[in-house]
Design a protein around this motif. Structure first.
Motif, PDB file in Angstrom:
ATOM      1  N   MET A   1       0.810  -1.181   0.000  1.00  0.00           N
ATOM      2  CA  MET A   1       0.000   0.000   0.000  1.00  0.00           C
ATOM      3  C   MET A   1       0.867   1.264   0.000  1.00  0.00           C
ATOM      4  O   MET A   1       0.709   2.121  -0.828  1.00  0.00           O
ATOM      5  CB  MET A   1      -0.928  -0.016   1.220  1.00  0.00           C
ATOM      6  CG  MET A   1      -1.724   1.216   1.401  1.00  0.00           C
ATOM      7  SD  MET A   1      -2.835   0.950   2.795  1.00  0.00           S
ATOM      8  CE  MET A   1      -3.339   2.587   3.087  1.00  0.00           C
ATOM      9  N   HIS A   2       1.801   1.382   0.975  1.00  0.00           N
ATOM     10  CA  HIS A   2       2.641   2.562   1.061  1.00  0.00           C
ATOM     11  C   HIS A   2       3.759   2.555   0.029  1.00  0.00           C
ATOM     12  O   HIS A   2       4.400   3.577  -0.183  1.00  0.00           O
ATOM     13  CB  HIS A   2       3.235   2.697   2.458  1.00  0.00           C
ATOM     14  CG  HIS A   2       2.215   3.041   3.486  1.00  0.00           C
ATOM     15  ND1 HIS A   2       1.412   2.087   4.064  1.00  0.00           N
ATOM     16  CD2 HIS A   2       1.837   4.224   4.010  1.00  0.00           C
ATOM     17  CE1 HIS A   2       0.590   2.669   4.911  1.00  0.00           C
ATOM     18  NE2 HIS A   2       0.825   3.962   4.898  1.00  0.00           N
ATOM     19  N   THR A   3       4.018   1.418  -0.579  1.00  0.00           N
ATOM     20  CA  THR A   3       5.067   1.367  -1.590  1.00  0.00           C
ATOM     21  C   THR A   3       4.712   2.217  -2.801  1.00  0.00           C
ATOM     22  O   THR A   3       5.583   2.592  -3.570  1.00  0.00           O
ATOM     23  CB  THR A   3       5.335  -0.088  -2.041  1.00  0.00           C
ATOM     24  OG1 THR A   3       4.110  -0.652  -2.500  1.00  0.00           O
ATOM     25  CG2 THR A   3       5.905  -0.905  -0.897  1.00  0.00           C
ATOM     26  N   SER A   4       3.437   2.537  -2.954  1.00  0.00           N
ATOM     27  CA  SER A   4       3.028   3.383  -4.077  1.00  0.00           C
ATOM     28  C   SER A   4       3.274   4.868  -3.788  1.00  0.00           C
ATOM     29  O   SER A   4       3.141   5.696  -4.690  1.00  0.00           O
ATOM     30  CB  SER A   4       1.545   3.160  -4.400  1.00  0.00           C
ATOM     31  OG  SER A   4       0.751   3.550  -3.291  1.00  0.00           O
ATOM     32  N   LEU A   5       3.633   5.203  -2.555  1.00  0.00           N
ATOM     33  CA  LEU A   5       3.934   6.596  -2.210  1.00  0.00           C
ATOM     34  C   LEU A   5       5.428   6.844  -2.430  1.00  0.00           C
ATOM     35  O   LEU A   5       6.263   6.302  -1.705  1.00  0.00           O
ATOM     36  CB  LEU A   5       3.566   6.888  -0.757  1.00  0.00           C
ATOM     37  CG  LEU A   5       2.101   6.678  -0.374  1.00  0.00           C
ATOM     38  CD1 LEU A   5       1.921   6.824   1.128  1.00  0.00           C
ATOM     39  CD2 LEU A   5       1.222   7.675  -1.109  1.00  0.00           C
ATOM     40  N   PRO A   6       5.776   7.664  -3.404  1.00  0.00           N
ATOM     41  CA  PRO A   6       7.187   7.821  -3.763  1.00  0.00           C
ATOM     42  C   PRO A   6       8.043   8.449  -2.663  1.00  0.00           C
ATOM     43  O   PRO A   6       9.227   8.155  -2.560  1.00  0.00           O
ATOM     44  CB  PRO A   6       7.155   8.716  -4.997  1.00  0.00           C
ATOM     45  CG  PRO A   6       5.832   9.392  -4.966  1.00  0.00           C
ATOM     46  CD  PRO A   6       4.891   8.473  -4.235  1.00  0.00           C
ATOM     47  N   ASP A   7       7.485   9.283  -1.807  1.00  0.00           N
ATOM     48  CA  ASP A   7       8.274   9.965  -0.783  1.00  0.00           C
ATOM     49  C   ASP A   7       8.168   9.327   0.599  1.00  0.00           C
ATOM     50  O   ASP A   7       8.666   9.878   1.573  1.00  0.00           O
ATOM     51  CB  ASP A   7       7.850  11.434  -0.689  1.00  0.00           C
ATOM     52  CG  ASP A   7       8.184  12.208  -1.947  1.00  0.00           C
ATOM     53  OD1 ASP A   7       9.167  11.835  -2.614  1.00  0.00           O
ATOM     54  OD2 ASP A   7       7.455  13.161  -2.267  1.00  0.00           O
ATOM     55  N   PHE A   8       7.499   8.172   0.673  1.00  0.00           N
ATOM     56  CA  PHE A   8       7.339   7.518   1.972  1.00  0.00           C
ATOM     57  C   PHE A   8       8.671   6.912   2.399  1.00  0.00           C
ATOM     58  O   PHE A   8       9.281   6.141   1.678  1.00  0.00           O
ATOM     59  CB  PHE A   8       6.256   6.425   1.897  1.00  0.00           C
ATOM     60  CG  PHE A   8       5.997   5.791   3.240  1.00  0.00           C
ATOM     61  CD1 PHE A   8       5.194   6.428   4.173  1.00  0.00           C
ATOM     62  CD2 PHE A   8       6.562   4.579   3.576  1.00  0.00           C
ATOM     63  CE1 PHE A   8       4.949   5.866   5.414  1.00  0.00           C
ATOM     64  CE2 PHE A   8       6.333   4.001   4.806  1.00  0.00           C
ATOM     65  CZ  PHE A   8       5.523   4.641   5.726  1.00  0.00           C
ATOM     66  N   ASP A   9       9.111   7.282   3.598  1.00  0.00           N
ATOM     67  CA  ASP A   9      10.392   6.798   4.102  1.00  0.00           C
ATOM     68  C   ASP A   9      10.257   6.484   5.587  1.00  0.00           C
ATOM     69  O   ASP A   9      10.176   7.391   6.412  1.00  0.00           O
ATOM     70  CB  ASP A   9      11.466   7.859   3.875  1.00  0.00           C
ATOM     71  CG  ASP A   9      12.853   7.378   4.260  1.00  0.00           C
ATOM     72  OD1 ASP A   9      13.098   6.158   4.266  1.00  0.00           O
ATOM     73  OD2 ASP A   9      13.696   8.238   4.560  1.00  0.00           O
TER      74      ASP A   9
END
Length: 111
Positions: A1-9
């Motif tokens: 799910m969060h892997t689709s957010l490019p800036d999620f770290d």
């Protein structure tokens, strides 16, 4: 799910553990008073004890824990040790915590 957010770290496990440990050490009213006093400038154990309203032995114990966590540092001058906040990050962290409390209090009294 969060892997689709490019800036999620997500921080790594060690960073999370060390941050939680810092918050745990700050979860004490005497330590907050001592740190707040140290943000005003370098101070001795006796002066910090008076400002915090606790015994010097208690302040020494709190300072030892805060020093091990890297939140305060000591400078020896003869037989005396003078303590100060470790760096500007400590000041920012404490100010933000106190600002948050003020904000929550204002929000709850307005509603």
């Amino acid at each position: 799910m969060h892997t689709s957010l490019p800036d999620f770290d997500m921080p790594d496990e060690e960073q999370v553990h060390l941050a939680a440990e810092s918050f745990r050490l700050l979860a004490d009213p005497t330590r907050i008073k001592v740190l707040w006093a140290l943000l005003q400038g370098e101070s001795s154990v006796a002066c910090l004890a008076e400002l915090a309203g606790v015994a010097p032995t208690a302040v020494s114990q709190h300072l030892a824990k805060l020093r091990l966590a890297g939140l305060v540092k000591g400078r020896r001058e003869g037989t005396f040790v003078y303590y100060s906040a470790a760096d500007d990050h400590v000041q920012s962290l404490l100010r933000q915590a106190l600002f948050h409390v003020d904000h929550v209090e204002q929000s709850s009294s307005a509603g």
